[in-house]
Design a protein around this motif. Structure first.
Motif, PDB file in Angstrom:
ATOM      1  N   LYS A  28       0.806  -1.203  -0.030  1.00 19.87           N
ATOM      2  CA  LYS A  28      -0.140   0.121  -0.012  1.00 19.87           C
ATOM      3  C   LYS A  28       0.852   1.396  -0.083  1.00 19.87           C
ATOM      4  CE  LYS A  28      -3.632   2.426   2.111  1.00 19.87           C
ATOM      5  NZ  LYS A  28      -3.506   3.682   2.789  1.00 19.87           N
ATOM      6  N   SER A  40      -4.374  17.979   4.836  1.00 22.66           N
ATOM      7  CA  SER A  40      -4.118  18.196   6.453  1.00 22.66           C
ATOM      8  C   SER A  40      -4.621  16.912   7.233  1.00 22.66           C
ATOM      9  CB  SER A  40      -5.717  18.802   6.753  1.00 22.66           C
ATOM     10  OG  SER A  40      -6.824  18.321   6.191  1.00 22.66           O
ATOM     11  N   PHE A  63      -2.958  14.292   6.881  1.00 21.01           N
ATOM     12  CA  PHE A  63      -1.556  13.589   7.219  1.00 21.01           C
ATOM     13  C   PHE A  63      -0.580  14.093   8.232  1.00 21.01           C
ATOM     14  CE2 PHE A  63      -2.707  12.550   2.652  1.00 21.01           C
ATOM     15  CZ  PHE A  63      -3.115  11.240   3.104  1.00 21.01           C
ATOM     16  N   GLN A  81     -12.120  11.595  -5.480  1.00 16.23           N
ATOM     17  CA  GLN A  81     -11.239  11.338  -6.634  1.00 16.23           C
ATOM     18  C   GLN A  81     -11.931  10.781  -7.797  1.00 16.23           C
ATOM     19  OE1 GLN A  81      -7.291   9.743  -5.344  1.00 16.23           O
ATOM     20  NE2 GLN A  81      -7.162  11.329  -3.948  1.00 16.23           N
ATOM     21  N   PHE A 125     -12.153  17.164   2.540  1.00 16.57           N
ATOM     22  CA  PHE A 125     -13.107  17.730   1.603  1.00 16.57           C
ATOM     23  C   PHE A 125     -12.838  19.084   1.425  1.00 16.57           C
ATOM     24  CE2 PHE A 125     -14.944  13.665   2.637  1.00 16.57           C
ATOM     25  CZ  PHE A 125     -14.803  12.971   1.459  1.00 16.57           C
ATOM     26  N   ASN A 171     -11.882  28.841  -4.047  1.00 21.28           N
ATOM     27  CA  ASN A 171     -11.438  28.112  -5.525  1.00 21.28           C
ATOM     28  C   ASN A 171     -12.491  27.568  -6.249  1.00 21.28           C
ATOM     29  OD1 ASN A 171      -8.446  28.921  -5.463  1.00 21.28           O
ATOM     30  ND2 ASN A 171      -8.807  27.487  -3.789  1.00 21.28           N
ATOM     31  N   ASN A 213     -17.111  20.847  -2.263  1.00 24.80           N
ATOM     32  CA  ASN A 213     -16.695  20.417  -1.357  1.00 24.80           C
ATOM     33  C   ASN A 213     -17.593  19.944  -0.250  1.00 24.80           C
ATOM     34  OD1 ASN A 213     -14.409  21.508  -2.308  1.00 24.80           O
ATOM     35  ND2 ASN A 213     -13.923  22.985  -0.558  1.00 24.80           N
ATOM     36  N   PHE A 227      -9.506  22.907  11.562  1.00 21.14           N
ATOM     37  CA  PHE A 227      -8.884  22.702  10.239  1.00 21.14           C
ATOM     38  C   PHE A 227      -7.812  23.738   9.714  1.00 21.14           C
ATOM     39  CE2 PHE A 227      -9.822  23.921   5.748  1.00 21.14           C
ATOM     40  CZ  PHE A 227      -9.180  22.830   4.952  1.00 21.14           C
ATOM     41  N   VAL A 266      -4.034  23.413   8.492  1.00 18.51           N
ATOM     42  CA  VAL A 266      -3.791  23.713   6.970  1.00 18.51           C
ATOM     43  C   VAL A 266      -2.516  24.864   7.053  1.00 18.51           C
ATOM     44  CG1 VAL A 266      -4.510  24.953   4.895  1.00 18.51           C
ATOM     45  CG2 VAL A 266      -5.716  23.277   5.862  1.00 18.51           C
TER      46      VAL A 266
HETATM   47  N1  FAQ Z   1      -5.716  19.886   3.317  1.00 23.72           N
HETATM   48  O1  FAQ Z   1     -10.866  26.828  -2.254  1.00 23.72           O
HETATM   49  P1  FAQ Z   1     -10.653  25.465  -1.331  1.00 23.72           P
HETATM   50  C1  FAQ Z   1      -4.625  11.073  -0.813  1.00 23.72           C
HETATM   51  C2  FAQ Z   1      -6.715  24.115   1.018  1.00 23.72           C
HETATM   52  S1  FAQ Z   1      -6.059  11.967  -0.745  1.00 23.72           S
HETATM   53  C3  FAQ Z   1      -5.014  21.060   3.172  1.00 23.72           C
HETATM   54  O2  FAQ Z   1     -11.937  24.637  -1.368  1.00 23.72           O
HETATM   55  P2  FAQ Z   1      -9.879  23.626  -3.713  1.00 23.72           P
HETATM   56  C4  FAQ Z   1      -4.582   9.388  -0.915  1.00 23.72           C
HETATM   57  C5  FAQ Z   1      -6.810  24.728  -0.354  1.00 23.72           C
HETATM   58  O3  FAQ Z   1      -5.679  24.012  -0.943  1.00 23.72           O
HETATM   59  C6  FAQ Z   1      -5.649  13.470  -0.137  1.00 23.72           C
HETATM   60  N2  FAQ Z   1      -5.427  22.142   2.430  1.00 23.72           N
HETATM   61  O4  FAQ Z   1      -9.690  24.600  -2.457  1.00 23.72           O
HETATM   62  C7  FAQ Z   1      -4.114   8.816   0.261  1.00 23.72           C
HETATM   63  C8  FAQ Z   1      -6.767  26.191  -0.553  1.00 23.72           C
HETATM   64  O5  FAQ Z   1      -5.679  26.638  -0.473  1.00 23.72           O
HETATM   65  P3  FAQ Z   1      -4.670  27.341  -1.564  1.00 23.72           P
HETATM   66  C9  FAQ Z   1      -5.208  14.371  -1.631  1.00 23.72           C
HETATM   67  C10 FAQ Z   1      -6.757  22.088   1.938  1.00 23.72           C
HETATM   68  O6  FAQ Z   1      -8.549  23.319  -4.288  1.00 23.72           O
HETATM   69  C11 FAQ Z   1      -4.783   7.955   1.292  1.00 23.72           C
HETATM   70  C12 FAQ Z   1      -7.607  26.591   0.758  1.00 23.72           C
HETATM   71  O7  FAQ Z   1      -7.608  25.527   1.661  1.00 23.72           O
HETATM   72  N3  FAQ Z   1      -6.289  14.633  -2.352  1.00 23.72           N
HETATM   73  O8  FAQ Z   1      -3.517  11.544  -0.628  1.00 23.72           O
HETATM   74  C13 FAQ Z   1      -7.699  21.289   2.308  1.00 23.72           C
HETATM   75  O9  FAQ Z   1     -10.790  24.048  -4.765  1.00 23.72           O
HETATM   76  C14 FAQ Z   1      -4.190   7.492   2.498  1.00 23.72           C
HETATM   77  C15 FAQ Z   1      -9.204  26.747  -0.019  1.00 23.72           C
HETATM   78  O10 FAQ Z   1      -9.987  25.589   0.033  1.00 23.72           O
HETATM   79  C16 FAQ Z   1      -6.374  15.636  -3.115  1.00 23.72           C
HETATM   80  O11 FAQ Z   1      -5.459  16.521  -3.264  1.00 23.72           O
HETATM   81  C17 FAQ Z   1      -7.074  19.941   2.994  1.00 23.72           C
HETATM   82  N4  FAQ Z   1      -8.168  19.224   3.432  1.00 23.72           N
HETATM   83  O12 FAQ Z   1     -10.423  22.305  -3.018  1.00 23.72           O
HETATM   84  C18 FAQ Z   1      -2.627   8.868   0.671  1.00 23.72           C
HETATM   85  C19 FAQ Z   1      -7.606  15.659  -3.765  1.00 23.72           C
HETATM   86  N5  FAQ Z   1      -8.788  21.501   1.945  1.00 23.72           N
HETATM   87  O13 FAQ Z   1      -4.232  26.145  -2.453  1.00 23.72           O
HETATM   88  C20 FAQ Z   1      -1.991   8.122   1.517  1.00 23.72           C
HETATM   89  C21 FAQ Z   1      -7.807  16.699  -5.051  1.00 23.72           C
HETATM   90  C22 FAQ Z   1      -8.660  22.824   1.173  1.00 23.72           C
HETATM   91  O14 FAQ Z   1      -5.565  28.424  -2.444  1.00 23.72           O
HETATM   92  C23 FAQ Z   1      -2.839   7.542   2.647  1.00 23.72           C
HETATM   93  N6  FAQ Z   1      -7.787  18.010  -4.355  1.00 23.72           N
HETATM   94  N7  FAQ Z   1      -7.196  23.180   1.505  1.00 23.72           N
HETATM   95  O15 FAQ Z   1      -3.399  27.843  -0.910  1.00 23.72           O
HETATM   96  C24 FAQ Z   1      -9.047  18.573  -4.499  1.00 23.72           C
HETATM   97  O16 FAQ Z   1      -9.930  17.869  -4.752  1.00 23.72           O
HETATM   98  C25 FAQ Z   1      -9.289  19.913  -3.961  1.00 23.72           C
HETATM   99  O17 FAQ Z   1      -8.104  20.583  -4.102  1.00 23.72           O
HETATM  100  C26 FAQ Z   1      -9.707  19.997  -2.494  1.00 23.72           C
HETATM  101  C27 FAQ Z   1      -9.770  21.509  -2.128  1.00 23.72           C
HETATM  102  C28 FAQ Z   1     -11.290  19.540  -2.377  1.00 23.72           C
HETATM  103  C29 FAQ Z   1      -8.885  19.424  -1.616  1.00 23.72           C
END
Ligand code: FAQ
Length: 311
Positions: free
Chosen positions: A70, A108, A110, A135, A197, A206, A220, A266, A270
């Motif tokens: 994994k 966040s 991790f 995803q 999320f 965003n 989200n 949160f 972050v």
């Molecule tokens: N943590 O305007 P929004 C995995 C930030 S799964 C930290 O809503 P957006 C698998 C955001 O970047 C995890 N920061 O932003 C695994 C923005 O800041 P910025 C990875 C967060 O982009 C499992 C600000 O807050 N998955 O790794 C978080 O439209 C087990 C405002 O937020 C992805 O990255 C957060 N939770 O929506 C591995 C999925 N949430 O950049 C190992 C793809 C928000 O302006 C073990 N990403 N922020 O400085 C996405 O779908 C989107 O980027 C969201 C955020 C939904 C995460």
């Protein structure tokens, strides 16, 4: 000319067709994608640490083999994603430097510690479960290389989710102490999983533009609700509860109601003030610094080989 290119881009987006690396794209579209794909890649790589912590202490050879596989998959996911970012003109070196300088984010989730082996199961079930929920829609995102990377990643995440659930199921069939350990672990990971999320829609700067560009296809809050609805019956089958008094079925909405996550927590996480932020970035920096000679040697070898071929 520029107006024509813009119209072509808008047309591709409205047809829900893909934008490919050689196509013209607005600079802001490119920047948003680099931001999201880089954060996603960093999350996969930093995400290796919490579970990697337990590889040497897995309770059996079988569990160790599963966990190793994994964590290796996560490295692979990071690499596909850095490659997708590279097609947008951002190199892996540049992105990693930004991560360790604290200029780019990673998820966040991790930044929370793994206190017991049980956490490996809970991460598989809830964290990979949330990752899949977020995803699967990204497989249809408007940028080709990102969407295609997501297809393979989602298949592997499904296996991760099942291994976590199976681990917890096994523990629930065990002793009273094991069942208590599962409940304790689920209590710690439930709220941080909901925070994966992102902020609520009315506090998400965003979402609107990313939806218009087809980078995101759901908000989200929509995805968070979907995850809650999906997880409640799974918890019932497992025999655990979630730490939320407000969690109940709402007949009218056809969804589960749930309480508001602690958004102050949160934002603190972050912004770098979670329980493990410092440790995670320091570990990544150490690995990057210690690996410098390997990257240099590989480059020198490639250059020499190219020179040999020319001669
Ligand atoms: N943590 O305007 P929004 C995995 C930030 S799964 C930290 O809503 P957006 C698998 C955001 O970047 C995890 N920061 O932003 C695994 C923005 O800041 P910025 C990875 C967060 O982009 C499992 C600000 O807050 N998955 O790794 C978080 O439209 C087990 C405002 O937020 C992805 O990255 C957060 N939770 O929506 C591995 C999925 N949430 O950049 C190992 C793809 C928000 O302006 C073990 N990403 N922020 O400085 C996405 O779908 C989107 O980027 C969201 C955020 C939904 C995460």
């Amino acid at each position: 000319n520029e107006t024509e290119l813009e119209a072509q881009f808008a047309d591709t987006i409205s047809r829900k067709d893909r934008i490919e690396p050689r196509d013209w794209m607005p600079e802001k579209y490119r920047k948003t994608l680099v931001r999201q794909v880089a954060q996603h890649a960093h999350s996969e790589i930093i995400g290796m640490q919490p579970e990697g912590n337990w590889i040497s202490r897995a309770p059996s050879l079988r569990r160790k083999a599963i966990l190793l596989a994994k964590v290796q998959d996560e490295a692979g996911h990071g690499l596909y994603l850095y490659s997708a970012a590279e097609t947008l003109g951002a190199t892996r070196d540049e992105l990693t430097e930004k991560l360790i300088a604290g200029k780019q984010k990673y998820s966040s989730i991790f930044n929370y510690p793994t206190l017991s082996y049980t956490d490996v199961g809970t991460i598989g079930w809830l964290v990979d479960g949330a990752a899949i929920c977020n995803q699967v829609p990204l497989c249809r995102t408007s940028f080709g290389p990102y969407g295609r990377a997501m297809i393979r990643i989602c298949k592997e995440e499904s296996f991760h989710q099942r291994q976590g659930y199976e681990l917890l199921m096994t523990m629930m069939r065990g002793t009273e102490e094991q069942r208590a350990s599962v409940q304790e672990s689920v209590n710690r990971f439930w709220w941080p999983s909901l925070m994966m999320f992102g902020p609520p829609d009315d506090d998400s700067p965003n979402t609107e533009q990313s939806m218009e560009w087809g980078i995101k296809t759901h908000t989200n809050d929509e995805l968070r609700q979907k995850f809650v609805d999906m997880s409640v019956p799974q918890a019932e089958a497992l025999g655990v509860t979630f730490p939320d008094e407000g969690l109940k079925w709402n007949e009218e909405r056809g969804h589960y109601d749930f309480s508001t996550p602690d958004w102050d927590e949160f934002w603190a996480v972050v912004k770098g003030n979670g329980p493990c932020n410092e440790q995670r970035v320091a570990h990544r920096k150490r690995a990057w610094d210690e690996g410098a000679w390997v990257r240099e040697a590989a480059l020198a070898f490639a250059e020499n080989s190219a020179a040999d071929t020319e001669n």
